[in-house]
Design a protein around this motif. Sequence first.
Motif, PDB file in Angstrom:
ATOM      1  N   ARG A  22      50.293  39.790  43.542  1.00  0.00           N
ATOM      2  CA  ARG A  22      50.859  41.015  44.309  1.00  0.00           C
ATOM      3  C   ARG A  22      49.825  41.674  44.677  1.00  0.00           C
ATOM      4  O   ARG A  22      49.794  42.495  45.790  1.00  0.00           O
ATOM      5  N   GLY A  23      48.503  42.028  43.940  1.00  0.00           N
ATOM      6  CA  GLY A  23      47.644  42.706  44.391  1.00  0.00           C
ATOM      7  C   GLY A  23      46.831  41.985  45.714  1.00  0.00           C
ATOM      8  O   GLY A  23      46.423  42.757  46.716  1.00  0.00           O
ATOM      9  N   ALA A  33      43.772  42.535  37.000  1.00  0.00           N
ATOM     10  CA  ALA A  33      44.004  42.931  38.502  1.00  0.00           C
ATOM     11  C   ALA A  33      43.093  42.105  39.313  1.00  0.00           C
ATOM     12  O   ALA A  33      42.000  41.698  39.003  1.00  0.00           O
ATOM     13  N   SER A  59      48.615  49.689  42.115  1.00  0.00           N
ATOM     14  CA  SER A  59      49.042  48.547  41.469  1.00  0.00           C
ATOM     15  C   SER A  59      47.986  47.817  40.512  1.00  0.00           C
ATOM     16  O   SER A  59      48.161  47.555  39.376  1.00  0.00           O
ATOM     17  N   ASP A  73      46.115  38.105  40.360  1.00  0.00           N
ATOM     18  CA  ASP A  73      46.887  38.991  40.855  1.00  0.00           C
ATOM     19  C   ASP A  73      47.507  38.792  42.156  1.00  0.00           C
ATOM     20  O   ASP A  73      46.976  39.152  43.233  1.00  0.00           O
ATOM     21  N   LEU A 109      49.226  43.028  48.883  1.00  0.00           N
ATOM     22  CA  LEU A 109      49.271  44.290  49.093  1.00  0.00           C
ATOM     23  C   LEU A 109      48.036  44.522  49.927  1.00  0.00           C
ATOM     24  O   LEU A 109      48.080  45.191  51.008  1.00  0.00           O
ATOM     25  N   LYS A 116      48.063  47.648  36.449  1.00  0.00           N
ATOM     26  CA  LYS A 116      47.892  46.395  35.743  1.00  0.00           C
ATOM     27  C   LYS A 116      46.640  46.554  34.720  1.00  0.00           C
ATOM     28  O   LYS A 116      46.830  46.112  33.585  1.00  0.00           O
ATOM     29  N   GLY A 155      49.275  51.689  47.780  1.00  0.00           N
ATOM     30  CA  GLY A 155      50.125  51.216  46.739  1.00  0.00           C
ATOM     31  C   GLY A 155      49.565  50.128  46.026  1.00  0.00           C
ATOM     32  O   GLY A 155      49.534  49.787  44.788  1.00  0.00           O
TER      33      GLY A 155
END
Length: 484
Positions: free
Chosen positions: A226-227, A280, A269, A224, A230, A273, A265
């Motif tokens: 994006r995770g 995630a 997120s 992940d 973030l 997922k 966020g």
Amino acid sequence: MAIRRAGSPAISPARGCIVVENTTSSGRPSKALRRVLVPLALAQFICSFAGSNMNVMINDISRDLDTTVQGVQVAITIFLLVMAALMIPGGKLTDRYGRKRCFMAGLIIYGVGALLSAAAPGLGVLILGNSILEGIGTALLIPPVYILATLLFTGVTSRARAFGVISALGGIGGAAGPLIGGLITSAISWRAAFVFQTLVIVAIIWMSRDLRDPLPPEPNRPFDIRGAALSATGLILLVTGILAADDNTWLMLVLLVVGALVLAGFLLSIRAKERAGEEALLSTAVFRNRTANLGLVTQNAQWLLLMGSSFVVATFLQVIRGYNAIETGLIFTAATAGLLMSSLAAERLARRRAQRTLIVAGFAITIAGIGVLLLMVVGSPSVWAFAPGLLLIGLGLGAMLTPSVNVVQSSFGEDLQGEISGLSRSISNLGSTLGTAIAGTVLVAGLTATPERAYGLAMSVLAAAGLIGLLAALRLPSRRRSSG
């Protein structure tokens, strides 16, 4: 081949794992496992050492690199922050690339960073080597330490023994960092302390040559991105906001708010997922276990107290009292002795007392130690005024480091060990970062004008953090778990 662990089924031979007996007939870990435990514990030692040994080099580094106390504080804080920000992704990568591969990669990156730090011509290169590369290396190598210990030591007693050794060496590394760093700095130079770290890393790599991963890597497992971005960004913004407190209040507030929003966020997120059936960075299941959540709060508070008190006392001694590196390091002998004594007794205490009892008692003793430091140091020129308080802090921290780790890691099965190990170490290192950032910022802001008042405020902040940890510990389940 398969792992064979007492009290658990063997893992399928098709998965390519090595046979390791967990315990002997007496219930003690096998000789093979005890050999595995040495490099794992030593790895935790050197990473904790790196987080505190620079505290006694503040004046030496400032003069040599033509920087300030605040500049050195920033370097120390960034190192701890990089660890905290990348520990969750580091834990997750162990599933994809394997625990040993991540462990060895982390050791190599750490070693390169230590060598670069030893040769640093200025603060920028020191931050690159110590803060960035050593921080990345630590984030890769520490999660496998705890995952391997959890997978190989399945019974409560045997796992407590393993975590006891690892946590004890971690705590001793943090507490003895000022002493060892002071000895090396005074005898040779502060640069030699980084050469020492490199030599320890080489020794760990050599001792790990026969280490086998108990589970095969899953190279096709999704990651992940994006995770990870973030979570790391949110943590960096929060700590940067704390560091900005003494320069710009509005900037501090903006960074704290934005950091909190980014972390919110991140949670949204990973939930999205999971609902979409995708993997995630963290399973939301790790946040639904009340016992583990309380244990994570205690871990955060413990490392905040350890690193925060180390930075505050070391900085006060050098900048205000004018002590050199070796004198400052020797004063920390009391904390190291206290932590060593209680850590060595951890296994015996775990058999006789509930984990909750040990954690509660540890916080109570540590808070008492901070109180003694406040009462005896302010207004007293005696160096001996530091010893009783530091001794109590060491005793308290040593008593509770192991049970807190055991509470968290034992709350989940093998399928979540990569995630909870990364989260656990991230929370602990975030505590180290906050200790240096919050208490350090309070201290540094008032060092020139009202040094003793700044010292008192910084120690009071640490006492408040200790009370939060104590309240969390009091809410842990009180029942004793049967040994295994």
